[in-house]
Design an enzyme around this catalytic site. Structure first.
Site, PDB file in Angstrom:
ATOM      1  N   ASP A  41       0.826  -1.203   0.000  1.00 14.95           N
ATOM      2  CA  ASP A  41       0.000   0.000   0.000  1.00 14.95           C
ATOM      3  C   ASP A  41       0.864   1.258   0.000  1.00 14.95           C
ATOM      4  O   ASP A  41       1.785   1.400   0.803  1.00 14.95           O
ATOM      5  CB  ASP A  41      -0.900  -0.012   1.245  1.00 14.95           C
ATOM      6  CG  ASP A  41      -2.017   1.005   1.172  1.00 14.95           C
ATOM      7  OD1 ASP A  41      -1.928   1.966   0.386  1.00 14.95           O
ATOM      8  OD2 ASP A  41      -3.009   0.829   1.909  1.00 14.95           O
ATOM      9  N   THR A  77      -7.077   3.879  -1.086  1.00 14.74           N
ATOM     10  CA  THR A  77      -6.767   2.461  -0.905  1.00 14.74           C
ATOM     11  C   THR A  77      -7.870   1.495  -1.326  1.00 14.74           C
ATOM     12  O   THR A  77      -7.661   0.625  -2.168  1.00 14.74           O
ATOM     13  CB  THR A  77      -6.395   2.201   0.562  1.00 14.74           C
ATOM     14  OG1 THR A  77      -5.228   2.977   0.884  1.00 14.74           O
ATOM     15  CG2 THR A  77      -6.095   0.730   0.809  1.00 14.74           C
ATOM     16  N   ASP A 203       2.470   2.847   3.203  1.00 12.69           N
ATOM     17  CA  ASP A 203       1.445   3.889   3.258  1.00 12.69           C
ATOM     18  C   ASP A 203       1.389   4.566   4.621  1.00 12.69           C
ATOM     19  O   ASP A 203       1.351   5.801   4.713  1.00 12.69           O
ATOM     20  CB  ASP A 203       0.087   3.281   2.917  1.00 12.69           C
ATOM     21  CG  ASP A 203      -1.029   4.300   2.913  1.00 12.69           C
ATOM     22  OD1 ASP A 203      -1.097   5.098   1.956  1.00 12.69           O
ATOM     23  OD2 ASP A 203      -1.819   4.325   3.875  1.00 12.69           O
ATOM     24  N   HIS A 207       2.087   8.606   5.477  1.00  7.97           N
ATOM     25  CA  HIS A 207       1.146   9.556   6.082  1.00  7.97           C
ATOM     26  C   HIS A 207       1.756  10.267   7.287  1.00  7.97           C
ATOM     27  O   HIS A 207       1.621  11.480   7.443  1.00  7.97           O
ATOM     28  CB  HIS A 207      -0.119   8.819   6.531  1.00  7.97           C
ATOM     29  CG  HIS A 207      -1.071   8.510   5.423  1.00  7.97           C
ATOM     30  ND1 HIS A 207      -1.608   9.478   4.603  1.00  7.97           N
ATOM     31  CD2 HIS A 207      -1.582   7.322   4.989  1.00  7.97           C
ATOM     32  CE1 HIS A 207      -2.421   8.918   3.724  1.00  7.97           C
ATOM     33  NE2 HIS A 207      -2.419   7.602   3.932  1.00  7.97           N
ATOM     34  N   ASP A 251      -1.245   0.362  -4.923  1.00  6.62           N
ATOM     35  CA  ASP A 251      -2.467   1.049  -5.325  1.00  6.62           C
ATOM     36  C   ASP A 251      -2.215   2.487  -5.751  1.00  6.62           C
ATOM     37  O   ASP A 251      -2.842   2.985  -6.689  1.00  6.62           O
ATOM     38  CB  ASP A 251      -3.492   1.004  -4.187  1.00  6.62           C
ATOM     39  CG  ASP A 251      -2.890   1.411  -2.837  1.00  6.62           C
ATOM     40  OD1 ASP A 251      -1.658   1.587  -2.750  1.00  6.62           O
ATOM     41  OD2 ASP A 251      -3.659   1.536  -1.865  1.00  6.62           O
ATOM     42  N   HIS A 252      -1.320   3.177  -5.090  1.00  3.51           N
ATOM     43  CA  HIS A 252      -1.086   4.593  -5.339  1.00  3.51           C
ATOM     44  C   HIS A 252       0.264   4.986  -4.773  1.00  3.51           C
ATOM     45  O   HIS A 252       0.970   4.162  -4.172  1.00  3.51           O
ATOM     46  CB  HIS A 252      -2.185   5.445  -4.705  1.00  3.51           C
ATOM     47  CG  HIS A 252      -2.380   5.173  -3.239  1.00  3.51           C
ATOM     48  ND1 HIS A 252      -1.482   5.562  -2.278  1.00  3.51           N
ATOM     49  CD2 HIS A 252      -3.369   4.517  -2.565  1.00  3.51           C
ATOM     50  CE1 HIS A 252      -1.887   5.173  -1.090  1.00  3.51           C
ATOM     51  NE2 HIS A 252      -3.035   4.531  -1.234  1.00  3.51           N
TER      52      HIS A 252
END
Length: 504
Positions: A41, A77, A203, A207, A251-252
């Protein structure tokens, strides 16, 4: 040249199969193809270039590295992971955010509550790859094993995989890898042929600490070590080394967030007139009274560094318009800016975020593929998130489903691309005829020699062919292609029971 390469492909397969059947090596050619899908992720496309990640770099030599994955909007997500396993845009499968409002259900869901089948089964066409694998009507024994992937544990259109384990934030990834490999190594009557795995890093680190930080360096080193462990597990097992195909993707990506780039949505609009759902990078705004839409739109249009669209004006390239779960107004922050919607905790400070326009470079994810189906030492131009599903379907020898992706966009990364139905016919023919061949005392050395000669010619032709990057327009499902780009907010896509026959 393209047809010539395909002819040599068929010839090569025929002689290769003859060699396999003539030799004393146990025959595994009739087993279901093996595929392992892993998602890290928030793994940004250029992390391997920004940080020292030797095992990720090794993947490039071992197989295929795609420059980046062009993902969907919104780049968050749950929607993107659902696109990966269904081959559908978010407007098509209905998971349009990590927080969703559905006017028809008159309900709201978040990451913590999205375990109701109604959210994942908005239409009958959403079929995860693990379901497609297990429902395939062929002679293979197919089983899927899924660990922690968003949606797992919730029946989607009535189906769950044979093996699955729910997301557990405290679980170490090495134990997940060991579990999925163990499932692949079980006896033939119980082992899986498709494994699907999700891991929440990097991920979370992105953040809390940003994409460029010492903490990210540490987390990425751990992810790289996990890749090294996976490669070691495969290489010490001859069965997996010879048969297992692996896709490692994300995903990103992740964008840095700076202070003083956040707005409070309630400072600009009367929240009594509407409701907003989404993330800090984009929100869907639902306005019960149509007469209030222009007023709210006008207020939001004055805010610099943010984009606002009425539903009918949402850019076509977003593929984020034709669904009842998309609001009357879409409000999107530019990369690095944030929105605090009603109910969000403004005291939580993020140093990295995603969810922005999918054309923003920092939003792109990774893709690596290696194993018997993939070319080696190959780097190619980007393709789309929704193309991963048809790629997996081809590797697994599944009959093609109509999705928003296309195998034509990805087939250049595969060693051999031929029609699956034709391959199965050849496989069946060979399985019948080679039993006679072996009983006649066919000389194995002769088979080997013929294979070598054909292989030389095949490699020359296929090498020249593989360097041509082939792209084609995606073939969309008929149901989605009927939707007009200017239908506006009153014509939402929500198929009812009468649509099921058309969609299936």
């Amino acid at each position: 040249m393209r047809h010539t390469a395909n002819i040599f492909t068929l010839i090569f397969i025929i002689f290769l199969y003859s060699t396999i059947y003539c030799s004393s090596v146990p025959n595994e050619s009739l087993s279901a193809p093996l595929l392992l899908l892993i998602s890290f992720d928030g793994f940004r496309w250029n992390y391997p270039d920004l940080y020292h990640l030797p095992n990720f770099n090794l993947l490039s030599k071992r197989g295929v590295r795609v420059k980046y994955i062009q993902n969907n909007f919104a780049t968050v997500t749950f929607p993107l992971h659902y696109s990966i396993i269904t081959g559908l845009y978010e407007e098509s499968h209905g998971i349009v955010g990590n927080t969703i409002f559905d006017p028809k259900l008159n309900a709201v869901t978040t990451l913590d509550t999205m375990n109701d089948t109604r959210w994942w089964s908005q239409n009958s066409y959403s079929q995860p790859i693990w379901t497609s694998n297990e429902l395939a009507n062929d002679s293979y024994q197919r089983r899927s094993g899924v660990i922690a992937w968003p949606s797992i544990g919730t029946p989607i259109n009535g189906h769950l995989p044979v093996r699955y384990q729910l997301f557990n934030l405290t679980r170490k990834f090495d134990s997940i890898l060991q579990q999925i490999i163990d499932w692949f190594r079980e006896p033939a009557e119980s082992r899986i042929n498709l494994g699907v795995v999700y891991y929440p890093e990097p991920d979370m680190t992105g953040h809390h600490h940003g994409p460029i930080s010492d903490e990210m360096n540490k987390t990425l080193k751990e992810c790289d070590d996990y890749v090294g462990q996976l490669l070691a597990m495969i290489d010490i097992d001859e069965y997996l080394k010879r048969n297992l195909n692996v896709i490692i993707t994300s995903d990103h990506g992740m964008e840095s967030i700076r202070k003083n780039r956040t707005i409070i949505l309630a400072d600009y609009i009367d929240t009594k007139l509407c409701s907003a759902y989404g993330s800090r990078s984009s929100v869907n705004i639902f306005v019960p009274l149509e007469s209030n839409i222009n007023r709210i739109y006008a207020n939001l249009s004055t805010i610099p560094n943010f984009e606002v669209y009425k539903k009918s004006q949402i850019p076509d390239e977003y593929h984020y318009k034709s669904n009842i779960r998309i609001g009357d107004i879409l409000f999107v922050a530019k990369a690095g800016y944030e929105i605090i919607a009603p109910g969000d905790n403004a005291s939580i400070e993020l140093l990295g975020d995603h969810g922005y326009d999918d054309r923003v470079e920092s939003m792109h994810g990774i893709f690596y593929g290696f194993g018997p189906a993939f070319h080696e030492n190959m780097q190619v131009e980007p393709f789309h998130t929704v193309d991963i599903y048809p790629l997996m379907s081809y590797i697994l020898k599944l009959k093609e489903r109509k999705t928003n992706g296309s195998i034509d966009n990805v087939k250049h990364i595969l060693r051999h691309h031929i029609n699956n139905d034709l391959f199965d016919e050849i496989n069946l023919l060979l399985s019948k005829t080679t039993s006679y061949v072996t009983s006649w005392g066919f000389i194995t050395d002769g088979c080997v020699l013929l294979v070598i000669l054909i292989s030389i010619v095949y490699i020359i032709v296929a090498f020249r062919h593989s360097r041509q990057l082939i792209y084609a327009e995606p073939q969309f499902p008929i149901r989605y292609r009927l939707l007009s780009n200017d239908e506006g907010s009153k014509n939402n896509f929500f198929p009812d029971a009468s649509d099921n026959e058309e969609l299936e």
